[in-house]
Design an enzyme around this catalytic site. Sequence first.
Site, PDB file in Angstrom:
ATOM      1  N   SER A   1     -10.152  10.995 -56.749  1.00 29.95           N
ATOM      2  CA  SER A   1      -8.951  11.410 -56.007  1.00 29.95           C
ATOM      3  C   SER A   1      -8.469  12.818 -56.299  1.00 29.95           C
ATOM      4  O   SER A   1      -7.646  13.354 -55.559  1.00 29.95           O
ATOM      5  CB  SER A   1      -7.809  10.419 -56.261  1.00 29.95           C
ATOM      6  OG  SER A   1      -8.081   9.195 -55.621  1.00 29.95           O
TER       7      SER A   1
ATOM      8  N   SER B   1      -7.163  10.491 -52.969  1.00 30.44           N
ATOM      9  CA  SER B   1      -5.800  10.255 -52.530  1.00 30.44           C
ATOM     10  C   SER B   1      -4.883  11.465 -52.719  1.00 30.44           C
ATOM     11  O   SER B   1      -3.753  11.468 -52.224  1.00 30.44           O
ATOM     12  CB  SER B   1      -5.223   9.056 -53.290  1.00 30.44           C
ATOM     13  OG  SER B   1      -5.201   9.283 -54.692  1.00 30.44           O
TER      14      SER B   1
ATOM     15  N   LYS C   1       1.721  15.549 -56.856  1.00 35.21           N
ATOM     16  CA  LYS C   1       1.377  14.379 -56.046  1.00 35.21           C
ATOM     17  C   LYS C   1       2.608  13.480 -55.900  1.00 35.21           C
ATOM     18  O   LYS C   1       3.379  13.291 -56.859  1.00 35.21           O
ATOM     19  CB  LYS C   1       0.238  13.629 -56.729  1.00 35.21           C
ATOM     20  CG  LYS C   1      -0.467  12.591 -55.886  1.00 35.21           C
ATOM     21  CD  LYS C   1      -1.718  12.100 -56.611  1.00 35.21           C
ATOM     22  CE  LYS C   1      -2.478  11.070 -55.803  1.00 35.21           C
ATOM     23  NZ  LYS C   1      -3.747  10.667 -56.456  1.00 35.21           N
TER      24      LYS C   1
END
Length: 504
Positions: free
Chosen positions: A172, A148, A73
């Site tokens: 997320s 996310s 990420k």
Amino acid sequence: AALRERRVRSIDAVEACIQQVLAVDGVLNATVGRRFDRARAEAVAADEALERHARGEGGAAPPALLGVPYIAKEVFEYPGLPYTGGIIGRRGVVGRNLCPALRRVHAAGAILIATGNVSEGCMWAESSNPVHGITGNPYDPARTCGGSSGGNAALVASLCGAFAVTSDVGGSTRIPALYNGLFGHKPSGGAVPNLRTVPTVHGRVERYCQLGPCARTAKDLYPILSLLAGPLCVETELLGASEEELAHHAAQAAYSVVYKWPCPSSVDLKRLRYFVVWDQPQAAMGAVSPRDAAMAAAQREVVAALERRHGVAAEAYGHPALGKCFDIWAAMLHEAQAGRRFADVISEGKARRINPFVELLKAAVGASDHTLPALGLSVAEVFTGLTPGRNAAMISLGKALQADLNGLLGDDGVLVFPALPQPAPRHGPLPNLLRFADFAACGIFNTLELPATAVPCGLAPSHRLPVGVQLVAANGRDHVALAVAEDLERAGVAGWRPPSLHTS
């Protein structure tokens, strides 16, 4: 295993991932940082080490993930790669140090291919931000990949890496996993340290926000989770730390929890107790979308398979708190942040803190440099702060649900819980922003600190989009949820299915 047995070379696996990124990312816009040349060099070195070991040269066995390509990420600090969190004031910021969680993955020999896109400030279920733009879903690029950690999930689903390291404070990891047909795990509270991630985690949010893995196969989750978990060692994992970082770590270390998870294969699935929540979780504040028929059918199939395979009867579970999941998540997170607000997060790098109400007016005429969901959350936090009595009631209700579930599930229980009510929606803040309460089906387990695993159950015949469920266990019993996920994959009920953008 294929790398260790030399049936596959690391350089071939890495090159295949790189070529897959190049093939799909023009449509998806999922990558933020790429390190192709360095990944190739690391793959060559990994192959050499594996060859030496195969010939019986050298001493210790190679690291567990030596030569395996993966995705991280964008919010995890990595030297030389973008480190913005999708926050406009951080545009151009690159990492200088290495996030401890990624340091652990690298120590195990894995090779980073690229970093994936996120939502602005990592607090919405659409990976769209003013720095890197919007990411599409590989099953239908006109739809969201989730957030996310959406860029990560889109890339792993598209065969651009074997797995991804994600983070999850309100779903997320699991929301993108479910939207992209992947397995994803949110660990028990406090299992994995958050240092050198953006936004910075403060206070008890350390327990709620957890880094974890997502992958195409369930059996890949446990090895990665085992690598990520454990207290942070300053001497070996915080190299080059500033005084500010050291002070922050000292404050957050109190929230770290050490868990001892046996291998999921050790779980006797026939001796487990199975529970199920059939109805979609609701909210007092905000409307929840009607449940997609394919989502409900996937849950019924999962429960039927478990009952059939293990000779058990799943027991229906209910609790008054399940009617207020979003309200509980919002109140508990609000309290844990101890005065730190999302408007501060998305104001980083600006001369002063934004006024979210003014920015909303500017957004109405296209003059704001923030996304509508980020502004909506900033405004919602203001109103949440005006209702301390209601917040206290929701926190009390959440703690009652937490105690009830931990008592119910114990050491040998697993709960089959609804995933999101709808599959991946089309892009755009509206009408999706009006469905904010949908995501509490995932977020509730962050503030309850219970382990939760997203389980993909194939593609719905009607819309050809991924559907799935969640598996939840008691605090510290992550291996139980993972064992059931692996069992469902073996049964053929769960598993990744190639998306339309699959080109290899």
